[in-house]
Design an enzyme around this catalytic site. Sequence first.
Site, mmCIF file in Angstrom:
data_model
loop_
_atom_site.group_PDB
_atom_site.id
_atom_site.type_symbol
_atom_site.label_atom_id
_atom_site.label_comp_id
_atom_site.label_asym_id
_atom_site.label_seq_id
_atom_site.Cartn_x
_atom_site.Cartn_y
_atom_site.Cartn_z
ATOM 1 N N LEU A 17 18.488 -12.482 9.189
ATOM 2 C CA LEU A 17 18.674 -12.495 7.740
ATOM 3 C C LEU A 17 20.101 -12.873 7.366
ATOM 4 O O LEU A 17 20.318 -13.633 6.418
ATOM 5 C CB LEU A 17 18.297 -11.140 7.146
ATOM 6 N N ARG A 39 16.499 1.282 8.244
ATOM 7 C CA ARG A 39 16.262 2.677 8.595
ATOM 8 C C ARG A 39 15.266 2.764 9.746
ATOM 9 O O ARG A 39 14.430 1.892 9.936
ATOM 10 C CB ARG A 39 15.813 3.499 7.405
ATOM 11 N N ASP A 68 5.700 1.108 10.413
ATOM 12 C CA ASP A 68 6.909 1.303 9.609
ATOM 13 C C ASP A 68 7.947 2.218 10.258
ATOM 14 O O ASP A 68 8.775 2.796 9.560
ATOM 15 C CB ASP A 68 6.527 1.833 8.228
ATOM 16 N N GLU A 135 8.718 -3.202 9.608
ATOM 17 C CA GLU A 135 8.269 -3.364 8.225
ATOM 18 C C GLU A 135 9.429 -3.924 7.421
ATOM 19 O O GLU A 135 10.547 -3.423 7.493
ATOM 20 C CB GLU A 135 7.823 -2.039 7.624
ATOM 21 N N ALA A 147 12.380 1.662 -8.066
ATOM 22 C CA ALA A 147 11.766 2.354 -6.930
ATOM 23 C C ALA A 147 12.609 3.548 -6.476
ATOM 24 O O ALA A 147 12.066 4.598 -6.112
ATOM 25 C CB ALA A 147 11.548 1.384 -5.777
#
Length: 195
Positions: A17, A39, A68, A135, A147
């Site tokens: 990324l 995380r 996840d 994930e 969120a």
Amino acid sequence: MLMTYYECAILEVKTKLDVLNKEFSANTMRNPIASIKTRIKSPDSIYEKLDRKNLDKTLESVQNNLDDVAGIRIICSFLDDIYSVADMLTSQDDVKELTRKDYIKNPKKNGYRSLHLVIEIPIFLSNEKKGVKVEVQIRTIAMDFWASLEHQIHYKKFENSNVESIKQLTDCADTIYETDIRMLNIRQNLLDNED
């Protein structure tokens, strides 16, 4: 050792990324990625999820059933950046897209919006190459703001909720989404006027 595999997978994805963001910035003079958060699920959280799903509490069960354990959240400035970043990442030949859930086009009933991917990425160890699931959640700054606050207000308890509270949260999410669209249009209009 299993948690080390997940940590290494996060490092691999984050590096990809960072490289994509630098290339995009060099080509377009702007960064599509505003920030990246990572995380690893805690052992207690992993155990609780296995228990909730009535799954074996073994390392093999974690690898086979939980997508996840390793998570990356990519925060983008604009809506179109979400899909660009997702496509740039999943088009790499060593990244395997396992699932894609588009909660932007199909928001959850509480208004939650984000693009969720589960990818498998190889990690290269001293004596083997191993595919590890990660994930990836991709959302705008505004979606992340909503969120984060929603999580603090009402984390995963909507089945027993006050209907009015759910409606208010959904209304806020809709307003934020409309703002994201307006900001994207403003950017596009400014770019069109430069030509």
